[in-house]
Structure formats: C-alpha cells, structure tokens
Design a protein around this motif. Structure first.
Motif, short mmCIF file in Angstrom:
data_model
loop_
_atom_site.label_atom_id
_atom_site.label_comp_id
_atom_site.label_asym_id
_atom_site.label_seq_id
_atom_site.Cartn_x
_atom_site.Cartn_y
_atom_site.Cartn_z
N GLY A 39 0.82 -1.21 0.00
CA GLY A 39 0.00 0.00 0.00
C GLY A 39 0.85 1.26 0.00
O GLY A 39 0.53 2.23 -0.70
N ILE A 40 1.93 1.26 0.76
CA ILE A 40 2.82 2.42 0.80
C ILE A 40 3.47 2.62 -0.56
O ILE A 40 3.62 3.76 -1.04
CB ILE A 40 3.89 2.23 1.90
N MET A 41 3.84 1.53 -1.22
CA MET A 41 4.42 1.63 -2.57
C MET A 41 3.42 2.26 -3.54
O MET A 41 3.76 3.15 -4.33
CB MET A 41 4.83 0.24 -3.05
N TYR A 42 2.18 1.82 -3.47
CA TYR A 42 1.15 2.39 -4.33
C TYR A 42 0.93 3.88 -4.02
O TYR A 42 0.74 4.70 -4.92
CB TYR A 42 -0.17 1.64 -4.13
N GLN A 43 0.95 4.23 -2.75
CA GLN A 43 0.77 5.63 -2.37
C GLN A 43 1.86 6.52 -2.95
O GLN A 43 1.61 7.65 -3.37
CB GLN A 43 0.75 5.76 -0.84
N ALA A 44 3.09 6.01 -2.99
CA ALA A 44 4.21 6.77 -3.55
C ALA A 44 3.98 7.05 -5.02
O ALA A 44 4.22 8.17 -5.51
CB ALA A 44 5.52 6.02 -3.34
N ILE A 45 3.52 6.05 -5.76
CA ILE A 45 3.26 6.24 -7.19
C ILE A 45 2.05 7.15 -7.40
O ILE A 45 2.04 8.01 -8.29
CB ILE A 45 3.05 4.89 -7.88
N ASP A 46 1.03 7.00 -6.57
CA ASP A 46 -0.15 7.87 -6.69
C ASP A 46 0.23 9.33 -6.44
O ASP A 46 -0.28 10.24 -7.10
CB ASP A 46 -1.23 7.45 -5.69
N ALA A 47 1.14 9.56 -5.50
CA ALA A 47 1.60 10.93 -5.22
C ALA A 47 2.35 11.49 -6.42
O ALA A 47 2.21 12.67 -6.76
CB ALA A 47 2.49 10.94 -3.98
N LEU A 48 3.14 10.64 -7.07
CA LEU A 48 3.85 11.07 -8.28
C LEU A 48 2.86 11.45 -9.37
O LEU A 48 3.00 12.50 -10.02
CB LEU A 48 4.76 9.95 -8.78
N ILE A 49 1.85 10.62 -9.56
CA ILE A 49 0.83 10.90 -10.58
C ILE A 49 0.11 12.21 -10.27
O ILE A 49 -0.12 13.04 -11.16
CB ILE A 49 -0.18 9.75 -10.67
N ASP A 50 -0.24 12.43 -9.00
CA ASP A 50 -0.91 13.67 -8.61
C ASP A 50 -0.04 14.89 -8.93
O ASP A 50 -0.54 15.91 -9.41
CB ASP A 50 -1.25 13.65 -7.12
N SER A 51 1.26 14.77 -8.67
CA SER A 51 2.18 15.87 -8.96
C SER A 51 2.25 16.13 -10.46
O SER A 51 2.27 17.29 -10.92
CB SER A 51 3.58 15.55 -8.42
N LEU A 52 2.28 15.06 -11.25
CA LEU A 52 2.34 15.20 -12.70
C LEU A 52 1.06 15.84 -13.24
O LEU A 52 1.11 16.68 -14.15
CB LEU A 52 2.54 13.83 -13.35
N LEU A 53 -0.07 15.47 -12.67
CA LEU A 53 -1.34 16.06 -13.10
C LEU A 53 -1.39 17.56 -12.79
O LEU A 53 -1.86 18.36 -13.60
CB LEU A 53 -2.51 15.35 -12.41
N THR A 54 -0.89 17.92 -11.61
CA THR A 54 -0.84 19.34 -11.24
C THR A 54 0.08 20.11 -12.18
O THR A 54 -0.26 21.20 -12.66
CB THR A 54 -0.34 19.49 -9.79
N MET A 55 1.24 19.54 -12.47
CA MET A 55 2.19 20.19 -13.37
C MET A 55 1.63 20.28 -14.78
O MET A 55 1.78 21.31 -15.46
CB MET A 55 3.51 19.42 -13.39
N ALA A 56 0.98 19.21 -15.24
CA ALA A 56 0.40 19.21 -16.58
C ALA A 56 -0.67 20.29 -16.72
O ALA A 56 -0.74 20.99 -17.74
CB ALA A 56 -0.18 17.84 -16.90
N LYS A 57 -1.49 20.43 -15.69
CA LYS A 57 -2.54 21.46 -15.72
C LYS A 57 -1.92 22.84 -15.76
O LYS A 57 -2.37 23.72 -16.52
CB LYS A 57 -3.45 21.31 -14.49
N ARG A 58 -0.86 23.05 -14.97
CA ARG A 58 -0.20 24.35 -14.93
C ARG A 58 0.43 24.69 -16.28
O ARG A 58 0.41 25.84 -16.71
CB ARG A 58 0.87 24.34 -13.83
N GLN A 59 0.96 23.68 -16.95
CA GLN A 59 1.64 23.90 -18.23
C GLN A 59 0.72 23.67 -19.43
O GLN A 59 1.17 23.69 -20.57
CB GLN A 59 2.86 22.98 -18.33
N GLN A 60 -0.57 23.46 -19.14
CA GLN A 60 -1.58 23.25 -20.17
C GLN A 60 -1.25 22.07 -21.08
O GLN A 60 -1.45 22.11 -22.29
CB GLN A 60 -1.78 24.54 -20.98
#
Length: 219
Positions: A39-60
């Motif tokens: 579960g902790i391993m999955y949480q780490a990847i989910d956090a990465l995905i969330d960061s990428l989504l935030t960055m993608a939205k910022r950079q359109q």
C-alpha cells in the motif's frame, strides 16, 4: 539489472521499492504488515501521478484520463503475485460473496480465452477487465501498478489502439516517466523479496483474480 546504471530519479524509485520490499519480506507471515508495504508503494506512485497532473494542468499539457473512460480497461494487464494478493484482500474485505462470485465468473471466462493464446495474441486481445463495472474500476483503490501508471495524453490514440490493436503504429500516447517510475519501484520490491527467498510470479489479471478468489492467498 544494475540499479546504479539507472538515471538518478529512477534509482530513487528502485531504492524506495527495495526498502519497502525488505520490510515486507521480514513480515511475510504477518499479512497485515506485509500488505501495508504494498500500500505504501502504491501511495508513492499515486503521489507522483498527482504531482504530474498538477504540473500538466499548470503547463496546459492535456491529460485525457478520467473516470468513465475505459479504453485501457479492455487490454491485457499483468500483475505480480503480491499485487494480486493485495487486490484479493481488498475484494474479500469490501465485496459481498455474491459480488465476488460475479468477479470470479467474469475472470474465469476471460481466463479460459486468454490462457490458450500466444503472448502476442494476449497483447492484442480486447475484452473488459473483470473488475470493470459501468465504465469504471470497481476496485480502483487496490488496482495493480500497471493500471496506476497508465496516463494518456490523447484519448484518440487509446481508442485507436482499442479498435486496431494489430496495427504496428498504434499505441496510446502515454506519459513515459510514470511508466518508468512504476516499473522501477516494482523492480526494487521484487529484488528484495527474491533476496529473501520469496517467489514472485506474474499473472494475467484475470488469471490472478480467479486464483486468489477461489484458492486463497497461496499464489
């Protein structure tokens, strides 16, 4: 594989997976603690995905994945035995016996079809995941790594891959970094388990679901 030959960012994911795998290996006979490390391993990847989504939205930068889009949920998914164990534990805790029996029915039917196929035929075969209900994953919180790191920039390419999987130029336009990061954290986890003498097997998801829900956690 020599992790020191990886780019620095990917080395970090491999290292994190390895450390979690070491903790899991020590607690292999204590299911709750063992599953917590996954579960902790999955949480780490989910956090990465969330960061990428935030960055993608910022950079359109377009990200076309959303609930209700399920083109990718009709293709081959592979999961390691510990991921299937984690998923099976989630299903047994959160799904009624009737719901589990329905998943077994769908998984068994798909498994009968895919187990006779060649590797290439499996990769080209399109059929709904046994966990797909009303266009969404019914076990989203416990989905395998392969599903978590699949992030599309263009839904048209996903649909094209679904409709014409045998075309050599057809493949979804995916973000590469989460694919690599997810692979490396999983590789680190596997390496630690294998060092401890724990067998890790890869399953087609339908095969793993049928096994874990009918035979228990001895994968």
């Amino acid at each position: 594989m020599n992790p020191t030959e990886l780019p620095e960012q990917l080395q970090a994911f491999y290292h994190d997976g390895y450390q979690l795998g070491k903790k899991a290996a020590k607690e292999v006979h204590h299911e709750t603690v063992f599953l917590e490390q996954i579960g902790i391993m999955y949480q780490a990847i989910d956090a990465l995905i969330d960061s990428l989504l935030t960055m993608a939205k910022r950079q359109q930068v377009p990200v076309d994945c959303h609930k209700g889009c399920a083109w990718c949920c009709h293709q081959a998914v592979f999961a390691n035995s510990y991921e299937v164990h984690y998923l099976g534990n989630y299903l047994k805790k959160n799904f009624s016996l009737t719901e589990q029996e329905e998943i077994i029915r769908r998984a068994s039917g798909k498994n009968r079809r895919t187990k006779a196929m060649s590797e290439q035929e499996v990769l080209s075969y399109k059929s709904p995941c046994p966990l797909l209900i009303d266009g969404a994953c019914s076990a989203y919180q416990a989905r395998p790594m392969a599903c978590r790191i699949y992030l599309s920039m263009n839904v048209a390419t996903c649909r094209e891959f679904y409709e014409h999987p045998d075309h050599p130029d057809n493949f979804p336009a995916l973000f590469d970094f989460p694919l690599q990061a997810g692979k490396m954290i999983n590789e680190g986890f596997i390496a630690a388990l294998k060092e401890a003498g724990i067998l890790v097997t890869e399953f087609r998801l339908e095969e793993g679901l049928e096994t874990i829900l009918t035979q228990g956690s001895n994968l």
